[in-house]
Design a protein around this motif. Structure first.
Motif, mmCIF file in Angstrom:
data_model
loop_
_atom_site.group_PDB
_atom_site.id
_atom_site.type_symbol
_atom_site.label_atom_id
_atom_site.label_comp_id
_atom_site.label_asym_id
_atom_site.label_seq_id
_atom_site.Cartn_x
_atom_site.Cartn_y
_atom_site.Cartn_z
ATOM 1 N N GLN A 60 1.852 2.137 -3.705
ATOM 2 C CA GLN A 60 0.770 1.944 -4.069
ATOM 3 C C GLN A 60 0.780 3.601 -4.122
ATOM 4 N N ALA A 61 0.320 4.124 -3.045
ATOM 5 C CA ALA A 61 0.168 5.357 -2.524
ATOM 6 C C ALA A 61 1.224 6.391 -2.908
ATOM 7 N N ASN B 134 -6.981 -2.430 5.781
ATOM 8 C CA ASN B 134 -8.299 -2.965 5.698
ATOM 9 C C ASN B 134 -9.703 -1.671 4.564
ATOM 10 N N ARG B 135 -10.608 -1.873 4.012
ATOM 11 C CA ARG B 135 -10.749 -1.322 3.055
ATOM 12 C C ARG B 135 -12.609 -1.123 3.920
ATOM 13 N N PHE C 180 -5.939 1.834 5.777
ATOM 14 C CA PHE C 180 -5.867 1.803 4.667
ATOM 15 C C PHE C 180 -4.478 1.513 4.550
ATOM 16 N N PHE C 181 -3.034 1.062 5.170
ATOM 17 C CA PHE C 181 -2.194 1.009 5.144
ATOM 18 C C PHE C 181 -2.000 -0.526 5.840
ATOM 19 N N SER D 32 -16.278 -0.617 3.649
ATOM 20 C CA SER D 32 -17.312 -1.497 1.660
ATOM 21 C C SER D 32 -18.271 -0.379 1.820
ATOM 22 N N ARG E 32 0.794 -0.921 -0.135
ATOM 23 C CA ARG E 32 -0.047 -0.214 -0.194
ATOM 24 C C ARG E 32 1.046 0.944 -0.179
ATOM 25 N N LYS F 141 -4.408 9.336 3.250
ATOM 26 C CA LYS F 141 -5.153 8.073 3.818
ATOM 27 C C LYS F 141 -5.394 7.385 5.036
ATOM 28 N N SER F 142 -6.164 6.854 5.208
ATOM 29 C CA SER F 142 -6.594 6.570 6.068
ATOM 30 C C SER F 142 -5.240 5.716 7.212
ATOM 31 N N SER G 25 -0.220 8.759 6.294
ATOM 32 C CA SER G 25 -1.133 9.103 6.488
ATOM 33 C C SER G 25 -1.589 10.498 5.605
#
Length: 104
Positions: A13-14, A68-69, A64-65, A71, A10, A60-61, A55
């Motif tokens: 990705q970020a 957890n996403r 996120f790292f 939904s 992640r 991003k939260s 963050s």
């Protein structure tokens, strides 16, 4: 994906989403380039202050790292849309009343 590898994936990705190089990210975090490389390559875990800065930097939260996403599966889309429309109408009505109110 293995939870221990999620952070590193992640993070990369970020960083790529923001068009940053590893050197850019390290400079922004005020850490050594090698320290950042160790984070992104999975050799180390971030300190809490580094995680908080990541963050903020990538908007991003922390979750996120952690992998957890959020939904939307539990939401009824039409119900949510109806609620948003109702809120918009209420706001519009309130603003109209404010602009047409006569001073006393």
């Amino acid at each position: 994906m293995n939870e221990l590898l999620v952070f590193h994936h992640r993070l990369k990705q970020a960083r790529e989403e923001h068009g940053m190089t590893q050197v850019d990210a390290a400079k922004h975090l005020k850490i050594a380039r090698q320290t950042y490389l160790d984070l992104e390559n999975g050799r180390t875990q971030p300190r809490l202050d580094t995680l908080l800065e990541l963050s903020k930097m990538f908007n991003k939260s922390i979750m996120f790292f952690a992998g957890n996403r959020p939904s939307l599966d539990e939401f009824d889309t039409l119900e949510l849309l109806a609620e948003l429309q109702q809120r918009y109408m209420t706001l519009s009505t309130d603003r109209t009343k404010e602009t047409t109110a006569q001073p006393e």
